[in-house]
Enzyme design. Structure first.
Site, mmCIF file in Angstrom:
data_model
loop_
_atom_site.group_PDB
_atom_site.id
_atom_site.type_symbol
_atom_site.label_atom_id
_atom_site.label_comp_id
_atom_site.label_asym_id
_atom_site.label_seq_id
_atom_site.Cartn_x
_atom_site.Cartn_y
_atom_site.Cartn_z
ATOM 1 C CG ASP A 68 -2.151 -1.152 0.805
ATOM 2 O OD1 ASP A 68 -2.191 -1.804 0.455
ATOM 3 O OD2 ASP A 68 -2.997 -0.541 2.087
ATOM 4 C CB SER A 83 9.376 2.351 4.794
ATOM 5 O OG SER A 83 9.225 2.906 6.654
#
Length: 289
Positions: free
Chosen positions: A107, A247
């Site tokens: 995602d 991230s």
């Protein structure tokens, strides 16, 4: 700007953006940033996020980011990191099993770039060399003319990621660095993909050739947790997870291997990121007769 696959504009967390502006655009903020990105601070934050002392942070985070916990497997969390890496119900992230379909590993917000003859590509207002990412000019040369796919995860995204095809994985290569946020505002002053800690590996895939996948850490903890060393993998199988901190995953694909979906290409050409989901189609294999 960010758009979903239906062309709708998506707004990011305004509070997070305001904090980042103070950190990256003011003298005082940049002084604090040097402290926050020090390895000892990152390590201390990691210890805290792994401990029961971090549990009180969970419910306020859920409320602030409007996270629907019904989408996730029931669990009583023993730490913030256990919550952060929670597993989603499998039926909510179906993996496209069509062999010639390229899928997203996570995602995220996706931007794609063609790798030019100088192995330099532009992300927002900064330039990056592929050789800086993998610290190898020889390896970078293989991807000239191919694609660089950048999957940016925010703190409220699902932080597990999968293999994008069947194949064989090489060993992991870890590169230490300074941890900075992966939000676009950081790109105004810092070459974050060069500075951040990262881990990369070669994926020898059945349908898309030899792919380099790079996981990039982020500010504070930014821990990269890959599950395997050398390994035979399957499409949709979990490759790893990121612990607390936004991230990024970067994927390098060789020339003439794939065509990307038109909305993703068009959005990227206009500086717009596209919201993609774990296991969903983002392109397809180029058939060679």
């Amino acid at each position: 700007m960010i758009k979903d696959r239906n062309g709708n504009i998506i707004m990011e967390n305004g509070g997070q953006q305001r904090i980042l502006k103070r950190l990256y655009r003011t003298v005082g903020g940049r002084f604090i940033l040097k402290f926050l990105t020090a390895p000892i601070i990152s390590k201390a934050a990691g210890i805290f996020m792994d401990s029961p002392l971090s549990i009180p942070l969970i419910n306020p985070f859920i409320a602030k980011n409007n996270i629907d916990m019904k989408q996730y497997r029931d669990s009583k969390f023993s730490s913030y990191n256990e919550f952060f890496t929670r597993k989603i119900k499998p039926q909510l992230r179906p993996v496209d099993k069509t062999p010639n379909h390229l899928i997203s590993p996570c995602d995220s917000k996706l931007a794609v770039y063609k790798i030019d003859s100088g192995s330099i590509f532009k992300i927002k207002d900064s330039y990056y060399r592929i050789s800086d990412l993998v610290q190898s000019k020889k390896l970078a040369e293989r991807y000239k003319g191919g694609y660089c796919l950048i999957f940016r995860l925010c703190v409220d995204d699902y932080h597990r990621y999968c293999y994008i095809d069947n194949g064989r994985k090489g060993e992991n290569h870890f590169i230490s660095g300074v941890l900075h946020t992966v939000c676009p505002i950081a790109l105004e002053r810092y070459n974050i993909y060069k500075q951040n800690s990262r881990e990369f590996t070669m994926l020898h895939t059945e349908n898309f050739g030899d792919i380099v996948q790079i996981e990039v850490g982020a500010m504070l903890v930014g821990r990269i947790c890959n599950r395997h060393g050398e390994y035979n993998f399957h499409r949709g199988e979990e490759k790893g997870k990121f612990e607390f901190g936004g991230s990024t995953i970067v994927i390098l694909i060789e020339k003439d291997r794939i065509t990307l979906d038109s909305d993703i290409l068009e959005n990227s050409a206009h500086g717009i990121e596209t919201v993609v989901k774990y296991g969903s189609k983002i392109g397809k294999k180029i058939s060679i007769d």
